[in-house]
Design an enzyme around this catalytic site. Structure first.
Site, PDB file in Angstrom:
ATOM      1  N   GLY A  45      -9.069  -5.113  -7.015  1.00 40.23           N
ATOM      2  CA  GLY A  45      -7.803  -4.407  -6.838  1.00 40.23           C
ATOM      3  C   GLY A  45      -8.095  -2.937  -6.574  1.00 40.23           C
ATOM      4  O   GLY A  45      -9.133  -2.419  -7.004  1.00 40.23           O
ATOM      5  N   GLN A  50      -6.291   6.066  -5.951  1.00 40.60           N
ATOM      6  CA  GLN A  50      -7.745   6.018  -6.107  1.00 40.60           C
ATOM      7  C   GLN A  50      -8.481   6.400  -4.830  1.00 40.60           C
ATOM      8  O   GLN A  50      -9.700   6.630  -4.853  1.00 40.60           O
ATOM      9  CB  GLN A  50      -8.192   4.607  -6.523  1.00 40.60           C
ATOM     10  CG  GLN A  50      -7.730   4.214  -7.913  1.00 40.60           C
ATOM     11  CD  GLN A  50      -8.207   2.823  -8.266  1.00 40.60           C
ATOM     12  OE1 GLN A  50      -7.608   1.833  -7.875  1.00 40.60           O
ATOM     13  NE2 GLN A  50      -9.322   2.742  -8.986  1.00 40.60           N
ATOM     14  N   CYS A 100     -12.451  -0.367 -14.109  1.00 39.88           N
ATOM     15  CA  CYS A 100     -11.718   0.339 -13.061  1.00 39.88           C
ATOM     16  C   CYS A 100     -12.723   1.025 -12.148  1.00 39.88           C
ATOM     17  O   CYS A 100     -13.673   1.649 -12.634  1.00 39.88           O
ATOM     18  CB  CYS A 100     -10.790   1.372 -13.709  1.00 39.88           C
ATOM     19  SG  CYS A 100      -9.825   2.309 -12.516  1.00 39.88           S
ATOM     20  N   LEU A 101     -12.513   0.922 -10.849  1.00 44.95           N
ATOM     21  CA  LEU A 101     -13.450   1.533  -9.899  1.00 44.95           C
ATOM     22  C   LEU A 101     -13.503   3.052 -10.060  1.00 44.95           C
ATOM     23  O   LEU A 101     -14.501   3.669  -9.708  1.00 44.95           O
ATOM     24  CB  LEU A 101     -13.071   1.169  -8.462  1.00 44.95           C
ATOM     25  CG  LEU A 101     -13.191  -0.327  -8.097  1.00 44.95           C
ATOM     26  CD1 LEU A 101     -12.762  -0.549  -6.652  1.00 44.95           C
ATOM     27  CD2 LEU A 101     -14.598  -0.850  -8.324  1.00 44.95           C
ATOM     28  N   HIS A 142      -2.532  -3.690 -13.911  1.00 50.49           N
ATOM     29  CA  HIS A 142      -3.500  -2.579 -13.896  1.00 50.49           C
ATOM     30  C   HIS A 142      -3.241  -1.670 -12.682  1.00 50.49           C
ATOM     31  O   HIS A 142      -3.193  -0.444 -12.818  1.00 50.49           O
ATOM     32  CB  HIS A 142      -4.925  -3.158 -13.858  1.00 50.49           C
ATOM     33  CG  HIS A 142      -6.018  -2.139 -13.752  1.00 50.49           C
ATOM     34  ND1 HIS A 142      -6.901  -1.874 -14.775  1.00 50.49           N
ATOM     35  CD2 HIS A 142      -6.376  -1.299 -12.730  1.00 50.49           C
ATOM     36  CE1 HIS A 142      -7.741  -0.924 -14.384  1.00 50.49           C
ATOM     37  NE2 HIS A 142      -7.451  -0.558 -13.149  1.00 50.49           N
ATOM     38  N   GLU A 143      -3.062  -2.273 -11.512  1.00 50.78           N
ATOM     39  CA  GLU A 143      -2.852  -1.476 -10.291  1.00 50.78           C
ATOM     40  C   GLU A 143      -1.480  -0.786 -10.303  1.00 50.78           C
ATOM     41  O   GLU A 143      -1.341   0.344  -9.842  1.00 50.78           O
ATOM     42  CB  GLU A 143      -3.000  -2.351  -9.038  1.00 50.78           C
ATOM     43  CG  GLU A 143      -4.350  -3.041  -8.883  1.00 50.78           C
ATOM     44  CD  GLU A 143      -5.538  -2.115  -9.002  1.00 50.78           C
ATOM     45  OE1 GLU A 143      -5.433  -0.935  -8.638  1.00 50.78           O
ATOM     46  OE2 GLU A 143      -6.592  -2.579  -9.487  1.00 50.78           O
ATOM     47  N   HIS A 146      -1.620   2.342 -12.051  1.00 49.73           N
ATOM     48  CA  HIS A 146      -2.211   3.420 -11.244  1.00 49.73           C
ATOM     49  C   HIS A 146      -1.156   4.201 -10.466  1.00 49.73           C
ATOM     50  O   HIS A 146      -1.226   5.422 -10.390  1.00 49.73           O
ATOM     51  CB  HIS A 146      -3.214   2.852 -10.231  1.00 49.73           C
ATOM     52  CG  HIS A 146      -4.615   2.755 -10.740  1.00 49.73           C
ATOM     53  ND1 HIS A 146      -5.323   3.846 -11.174  1.00 49.73           N
ATOM     54  CD2 HIS A 146      -5.456   1.701 -10.859  1.00 49.73           C
ATOM     55  CE1 HIS A 146      -6.539   3.461 -11.550  1.00 49.73           C
ATOM     56  NE2 HIS A 146      -6.653   2.157 -11.371  1.00 49.73           N
TER      57      HIS A 146
HETATM   58 ZN    ZN Z   1      -8.194   0.902 -11.862  1.00 47.15          ZN
END
Ligand code: ZN
Length: 187
Positions: A45, A50, A100-101, A142-143, A146
């Protein structure tokens, strides 16, 4: 084009993204770049903040995980969510280890509800509404966080957060081992 992923500590990750309409300049290129960037970083995701875009857009591909989850009869999704709106979250609260990236090297259990009903526009700006559960719901939640400026670490209890604070500070200054392109706020 692979874009740098914005690291923990950058203020854009704490900002609520704005809604877009179909006159948004270069949207299809942006989405294509997001897929490339997410796959390059082995993510499932990725949300627009991000990659330094403060807009209400995220992508999810959990189909990649179907093989390892086959025994459980898991069915993945590959979708673009534009201007999404969570209608309701239902089901039992369950813990799942999230990563998380933007926060490489940190994984912690986060408790969320198991089902999410969401309304959104797809990449063609078609109105969609669907209910997701399991890993699909988890990644969407989660996304979605963000684009509201919330990170999974914001869900941790203060003591837990304290234990990883050093790691988080190191990420902010680029002191982290990561094999994809990132942009660090204090490097
Ligand atoms: Zn994340």
């Amino acid at each position: 084009m692979i874009l740098p992923i914005i690291a923990y500590g950058d203020p854009i990750l704490k900002k609520r993204g704005i809604e877009i309409d179909n006159s948004f300049d270069g949207l299809s290129t942006l989405i294509e770049n997001m897929w490339q960037t997410m796959y390059k970083a082995s993510g499932i995701g990725l949300a627009a903040p991000q990659i330094n875009q403060s807009i209400r857009l995220f992508i999810v591909d959990t189909i990649q995980t179907e093989d390892e989850k086959k025994k459980k009869g898991f069915k993945g999704i590959k979708l673009v969510f534009i201007n999404p709106e969570i209608i309701e979250e239902t089901g039992e609260h369950w813990k799942f280890e999230e990563g998380c990236l933007s926060i490489p090297g940190v994984r912690e259990d986060v408790e969320r509800q198991s089902m999410v009903k969401i309304r959104f526009l797809d990449e063609g700006f078609n109105e969609c509404e669907a209910t997701f559960d399991g890993l699909n719901a988890r990644v969407i939640q989660h996304e979605y966080d963000h684009i509201d400026g919330i990170l999974f670490t914001d869900h941790l209890k203060p003591l837990k957060k304290k234990l990883i604070q050093k790691k988080l500070n190191n990420i902010t200054i680029g002191k982290v081992d990561v094999d994809y392109k990132m942009k660090f706020p204090k490097k």
